[in-house]
Design a protein around this motif. Sequence first.
Motif, PDB file in Angstrom:
ATOM      1  N   SER A   1       0.814  -1.212   0.000  1.00  0.00           N
ATOM      2  CA  SER A   1       0.000   0.000   0.000  1.00  0.00           C
ATOM      3  C   SER A   1       0.851   1.267   0.000  1.00  0.00           C
ATOM      4  O   SER A   1       0.331   2.361   0.176  1.00  0.00           O
ATOM      5  CB  SER A   1      -0.924   0.003   1.222  1.00  0.00           C
ATOM      6  OG  SER A   1      -0.182  -0.171   2.410  1.00  0.00           O
TER       7      SER A   1
ATOM      8  N   GLU B   1      -8.607  -3.116  11.895  1.00  0.00           N
ATOM      9  CA  GLU B   1      -9.418  -2.081  12.527  1.00  0.00           C
ATOM     10  C   GLU B   1      -9.049  -1.912  13.996  1.00  0.00           C
ATOM     11  O   GLU B   1      -9.049  -0.792  14.516  1.00  0.00           O
ATOM     12  CB  GLU B   1     -10.906  -2.396  12.393  1.00  0.00           C
ATOM     13  CG  GLU B   1     -11.774  -1.278  12.954  1.00  0.00           C
ATOM     14  CD  GLU B   1     -13.205  -1.325  12.473  1.00  0.00           C
ATOM     15  OE1 GLU B   1     -14.083  -0.997  13.273  1.00  0.00           O
ATOM     16  OE2 GLU B   1     -13.433  -1.692  11.306  1.00  0.00           O
TER      17      GLU B   1
ATOM     18  N   ASP C   1     -15.402   7.735   8.236  1.00  0.00           N
ATOM     19  CA  ASP C   1     -14.252   8.318   7.518  1.00  0.00           C
ATOM     20  C   ASP C   1     -13.870   9.700   8.021  1.00  0.00           C
ATOM     21  O   ASP C   1     -13.661  10.634   7.236  1.00  0.00           O
ATOM     22  CB  ASP C   1     -14.531   8.380   6.012  1.00  0.00           C
ATOM     23  CG  ASP C   1     -14.568   7.009   5.371  1.00  0.00           C
ATOM     24  OD1 ASP C   1     -13.767   6.151   5.771  1.00  0.00           O
ATOM     25  OD2 ASP C   1     -15.410   6.785   4.477  1.00  0.00           O
TER      26      ASP C   1
ATOM     27  N   THR D   1      -8.698   6.151   3.093  1.00  0.00           N
ATOM     28  CA  THR D   1      -8.670   4.833   2.485  1.00  0.00           C
ATOM     29  C   THR D   1      -7.320   4.626   1.805  1.00  0.00           C
ATOM     30  O   THR D   1      -6.931   5.394   0.924  1.00  0.00           O
ATOM     31  CB  THR D   1      -9.804   4.680   1.453  1.00  0.00           C
ATOM     32  OG1 THR D   1     -11.058   4.844   2.106  1.00  0.00           O
ATOM     33  CG2 THR D   1      -9.752   3.305   0.795  1.00  0.00           C
ATOM     34  N   GLU D   2      -6.627   3.591   2.233  1.00  0.00           N
ATOM     35  CA  GLU D   2      -5.291   3.322   1.718  1.00  0.00           C
ATOM     36  C   GLU D   2      -5.344   2.598   0.383  1.00  0.00           C
ATOM     37  O   GLU D   2      -4.610   2.905  -0.546  1.00  0.00           O
ATOM     38  CB  GLU D   2      -4.533   2.484   2.760  1.00  0.00           C
ATOM     39  CG  GLU D   2      -3.057   2.402   2.524  1.00  0.00           C
ATOM     40  CD  GLU D   2      -2.362   1.782   3.713  1.00  0.00           C
ATOM     41  OE1 GLU D   2      -2.214   0.550   3.734  1.00  0.00           O
ATOM     42  OE2 GLU D   2      -1.982   2.527   4.629  1.00  0.00           O
ATOM     43  N   ARG D   3      -6.196   1.594   0.300  1.00  0.00           N
ATOM     44  CA  ARG D   3      -6.388   0.870  -0.953  1.00  0.00           C
ATOM     45  C   ARG D   3      -7.706   0.117  -0.884  1.00  0.00           C
ATOM     46  O   ARG D   3      -8.223  -0.140   0.202  1.00  0.00           O
ATOM     47  CB  ARG D   3      -5.243  -0.096  -1.238  1.00  0.00           C
ATOM     48  CG  ARG D   3      -4.978  -1.095  -0.132  1.00  0.00           C
ATOM     49  CD  ARG D   3      -3.859  -2.047  -0.500  1.00  0.00           C
ATOM     50  NE  ARG D   3      -3.329  -2.734   0.651  1.00  0.00           N
ATOM     51  CZ  ARG D   3      -2.527  -3.785   0.583  1.00  0.00           C
ATOM     52  NH1 ARG D   3      -2.196  -4.260  -0.596  1.00  0.00           N
ATOM     53  NH2 ARG D   3      -2.076  -4.351   1.674  1.00  0.00           N
ATOM     54  N   ILE D   4      -8.233  -0.217  -2.033  1.00  0.00           N
ATOM     55  CA  ILE D   4      -9.489  -0.960  -2.123  1.00  0.00           C
ATOM     56  C   ILE D   4      -9.208  -2.295  -2.801  1.00  0.00           C
ATOM     57  O   ILE D   4      -8.589  -2.352  -3.869  1.00  0.00           O
ATOM     58  CB  ILE D   4     -10.545  -0.170  -2.918  1.00  0.00           C
ATOM     59  CG1 ILE D   4     -10.890   1.137  -2.182  1.00  0.00           C
ATOM     60  CG2 ILE D   4     -11.796  -1.005  -3.124  1.00  0.00           C
ATOM     61  CD1 ILE D   4     -11.818   2.045  -2.957  1.00  0.00           C
TER      62      ILE D   4
END
Length: 307
Positions: free
Chosen positions: A49, A155, A286, A291-294
Amino acid sequence: MPTPTQTEMFMHTLRVMTDGDEHTRRELPETVRESLGLTDADASELTGSGIPAYQSRVGWAISYLNRARYIDRVGAGAYRINGTGIDALERNPDPRGFAGEMNSTIARIDPWRKSADNPSDAQPDQVSETMTDDAADDARQSPDEELSRILSEFEGSLSDELLGFVGDCSPKFFEKLVVDLLEKMGYGEGSVTRYTRDGGIDGIVSTDELGFNPIYTQAKHYADGNKVGRAEVQAFIGALNGARNGIFITTSEFTQDAIDCARGCKTSTISLVDGRMLASLMIKYDLGVATERIIKIKRVDRDYFDM
């Protein structure tokens, strides 16, 4: 030297902390890097990431060392080694042996597992397996279950880190953060204010354009271990002066007396949000996270083949 593996980084991180000083999540990766003598070229290794690998691995090490109770959280995002951690290092000079004992300790303690007796105080549900380089496959779990476990671990670690940053911010910024969160949750447009009523009101969120039924907020920026008591909640209820809705948010926790006081209020609906719930809500809506990556998980479209 190359960046140590995650298994090796558990021990390296704890060894750096044997100076007995307080270390924060922000500075510890660089302290570990300096201790290891990583060059700029060594430190340029990135995760998938795009995060420097040494930073990612030290961050995970902090979370797992804390889970194993080898280090204590002594402040907002700050940790210090304890006697249990020192003893573990002395017993295990080898990184794999150290990681193995740490894993076993976490499996026994499992501090992230949801409590059936008190689910409101629970952290994200976890299983006992921890993240090491050569973790064995768990035949009891399907890939779907394993993915859920990993996401839950992410998380849990993010929640810890987020609470550290929230703890570092000023009380004034925290008041704004509370209003921002309620706006993100869709309650309406808010503003930070200062009332001089009993106990004070830190913010107001209007639930409609005409300002009917506003939500009043109180934000207490407390250190770990300094719980919000009944007196603070009573003062907040008094400051509401009969208003219908109030939310009391703290970075720490509430005493049982404070919880009982909020539940017993006859004039207003009082919602209490402690630090753990705050972090969970910030992640869900959020706020203060990116968001780092999907990753897309695909399955067979059975309808397509249903001829």
